[in-house]
Design a protein around this motif. Structure first.
Motif, mmCIF file in Angstrom:
data_model
loop_
_atom_site.group_PDB
_atom_site.id
_atom_site.type_symbol
_atom_site.label_atom_id
_atom_site.label_comp_id
_atom_site.label_asym_id
_atom_site.label_seq_id
_atom_site.Cartn_x
_atom_site.Cartn_y
_atom_site.Cartn_z
ATOM 1 N N GLU A 1 0.823 -1.217 0.000
ATOM 2 C CA GLU A 1 0.000 0.000 0.000
ATOM 3 C C GLU A 1 0.854 1.264 0.000
ATOM 4 O OE1 GLU A 1 -3.185 -0.505 -0.512
ATOM 5 O OE2 GLU A 1 -2.557 -2.626 -0.479
ATOM 6 N N ILE A 2 2.083 1.176 0.464
ATOM 7 C CA ILE A 2 2.969 2.339 0.466
ATOM 8 C C ILE A 2 3.582 2.546 -0.908
ATOM 9 C CG2 ILE A 2 4.984 3.399 1.564
ATOM 10 C CD1 ILE A 2 2.568 2.987 3.423
ATOM 11 N N TRP A 3 4.029 1.466 -1.504
ATOM 12 C CA TRP A 3 4.658 1.535 -2.826
ATOM 13 C C TRP A 3 4.013 0.490 -3.745
ATOM 14 C CZ3 TRP A 3 8.797 1.266 1.147
ATOM 15 C CH2 TRP A 3 9.332 2.537 1.445
ATOM 16 N N PRO A 4 2.838 0.783 -4.287
ATOM 17 C CA PRO A 4 2.108 -0.222 -5.084
ATOM 18 C C PRO A 4 2.820 -0.625 -6.373
ATOM 19 C CG PRO A 4 1.017 1.919 -5.173
ATOM 20 C CD PRO A 4 2.066 2.013 -4.120
ATOM 21 N N GLU A 5 3.732 0.209 -6.861
ATOM 22 C CA GLU A 5 4.408 -0.114 -8.114
ATOM 23 C C GLU A 5 5.661 -0.974 -7.912
ATOM 24 O OE1 GLU A 5 2.957 0.631 -10.937
ATOM 25 O OE2 GLU A 5 1.367 1.573 -9.744
ATOM 26 N N ALA A 6 6.146 -1.036 -6.682
ATOM 27 C CA ALA A 6 7.375 -1.795 -6.426
ATOM 28 C C ALA A 6 7.094 -3.295 -6.445
ATOM 29 C CB ALA A 6 7.961 -1.394 -5.076
ATOM 30 N N LYS A 7 8.053 -4.061 -6.914
ATOM 31 C CA LYS A 7 7.965 -5.509 -6.798
ATOM 32 C C LYS A 7 8.180 -5.890 -5.331
ATOM 33 C CE LYS A 7 7.425 -6.721 -11.129
ATOM 34 N NZ LYS A 7 6.198 -7.430 -11.586
ATOM 35 N N LEU A 8 7.368 -6.828 -4.837
ATOM 36 C CA LEU A 8 7.457 -7.251 -3.447
ATOM 37 C C LEU A 8 7.834 -8.728 -3.397
ATOM 38 C CD1 LEU A 8 7.126 -6.744 -0.420
ATOM 39 C CD2 LEU A 8 4.677 -7.227 -0.682
ATOM 40 N N LEU A 9 9.006 -9.010 -2.829
ATOM 41 C CA LEU A 9 9.489 -10.376 -2.675
ATOM 42 C C LEU A 9 9.569 -10.693 -1.196
ATOM 43 C CD1 LEU A 9 12.523 -10.213 -5.158
ATOM 44 C CD2 LEU A 9 10.109 -10.624 -5.682
ATOM 45 N N VAL A 10 9.321 -11.957 -0.821
ATOM 46 C CA VAL A 10 9.409 -12.337 0.585
ATOM 47 C C VAL A 10 10.225 -13.609 0.739
ATOM 48 C CG1 VAL A 10 7.233 -11.229 1.228
ATOM 49 C CG2 VAL A 10 7.248 -13.662 0.609
#
Length: 407
Positions: free
Chosen positions: A105-114
């Motif tokens: 929600e803070i950076w919707p355009e960033a790729k999120l990896l976990v």
């Protein structure tokens, strides 16, 4: 890329990856808990530590605690965005403490990896595995489901994930497992290697040397999840059969995964009360938690390294013992079978079979005629699939960079 690494105890699993990415020209920033003072290989920002979350229901408390940490992480990220204009191209965080829950929600355009370390399951894993310690009750399974909520949500939010072993990746259901790539953190085999000149000085001044009759047992905490109670019950016969053997245990007196015993201050105290009178305690050395170099020296002097675990997260100590040239005797549980093949690169025994464990330890301490072959094969297993420089780190870098812009 501009890469943000998130881990409450940074560098954690990013110890080698963070500087490697920076060396390749990426702008790497870490975000961690304000109380974490561990040295970092890259620049660090901090978020406010969570306070105590009070809820009457134990089933809701775990999720609330992780959601609170996730909120504080997101609040810190919002300040980075709004006050400093920071926007990452890629976020890579450990999902175990809820830190990544709201970052989309803070950076919707960033790729999120976990980093998806393990999903708690109600059956077939640790719950109910050891009836002596944790019987598989309905309430225990309810709690397991509640403890899994933030892990599932974290993976749902992510674009992709990694797990260090197939066993850990396969703990997630098929609809989420498809997001996970298996890449081990990696073992520095240049440092973790056999050393015929290794020594370890015990607190009483006695010096152990490579080749001595040394039995090692290592865990973060001495507790049933890692088979401490099973190991201790085997020791009286092992020491009686091997009068020159020295046993060295590394690990804290608390618990990392399970619960304290109800009738003692610690599992160490409980097991010493049970078997201590039958042990020659002058040959059993509890070192507590030790610096890494001392731990490594123990693996290098050990003739036999004993490793037990419930069906659970695999310990680095097993892979490092294999790389260091110790002859491994390990529990025949699913996470161990991914690395150890009985009679090929180690010895396996049924977790609860004390007689089989005792026999395997005595055989190893006496000088297993096949020890050289087994230890060479064990190290080769690590070199072929888990070596930091040739296997794990190149694969991790390639995986992270695959989510960057195409050039």
């Amino acid at each position: 890329m501009r890469i943000l690494l998130v881990h409450q105890n940074f560098p954690g699993q990013f110890l080698h990856l963070a500087p490697a990415l920076a060396a390749r020209g990426h702008e790497v920033l870490a975000l961690t808990d304000e109380k974490n003072n561990r040295p970092s290989p890259v620049r660090v920002m901090r978020y406010a530590s969570p306070g105590e979350v009070t809820l009457s229901s134990p089933f809701a408390r775990t999720y609330a605690e992780h959601a609170e940490r996730g909120f504080l992480t997101a609040r810190g990220c919002r300040a980075m965005r709004d006050r400093h204009g920071y926007t990452p191209d890629l976020i890579f965080g450990h999902s175990g403490w809820g830190e990544t829950l709201f970052l989309r929600e803070i950076w919707p355009e960033a790729k999120l990896l976990v980093y998806a370390e393990l999903l708690y399951r109600t059956r077939g894993h640790d719950v109910g595995f050891d009836p002596e310690v944790s019987p598989g009750t309905d309430e225990g399974r309810f709690m397991t489901i509640a403890r899994s909520a933030h892990l599932i949500q974290g993976l749902v939010q992510a674009d992709a994930a990694i797990s260090p072993t197939r066993y850990q990746a396969d703990s997630f259901p098929p609809e989420l497992r498809s997001k996970i790539t298996v890449i081990h953190d990696g073992i520095d085999t240049g440092k973790v290697r056999p050393d015929p000149g290794a020594t370890l000085t015990l607190p009483n001044g006695h010096v152990l040397r490579a080749g001595d009759e040394v039995l090692s047992f290592v865990n973060r905490s001495l507790e049933p999840y890692r088979g401490f109670h099973v190991f201790m019950r085997a020791l009286p016969e092992v020491l009686a059969s091997r009068p020159n053997a020295q046993v060295v245990l590394v690990g804290g007196d608390g618990v990392s995964y399970g619960a304290k015993p109800k009738d003692a201050d610690s599992w160490k105290a409980k097991m010493l009360a049970e078997v201590g009178e039958r042990l020659d305690l002058s040959r059993v050395h509890f070192l507590g938690r030790v610096p890494y170099d001392q731990y490594l020296s123990l693996l290098q002097v050990a003739r036999v390294h004993c490793y037990l675990t419930y069906p659970f997260v695999l310990s680095w100590s097993l892979t490092e013992a294999m790389a260091a040239g110790a002859s491994v005797v390990a529990s025949d549980t699913e996470p161990v079978r991914e690395l150890i093949r009985d009679g090929e690169n180690g010895r396996l025994f049924p977790f609860f079979d004390r007689e089989a464990l005792t026999a395997a330890l005595i055989r190893g301490l006496a000088g297993d005629p096949e020890a050289a072959r087994l230890t060479a094969a064990a190290r080769q297993t690590i070199l072929d699939g888990y070596d930091l420089e040739t296997q794990s780190l190149p694969r991790l870098i390639e995986w992270v960079e695959s989510f960057g812009p195409r050039v």
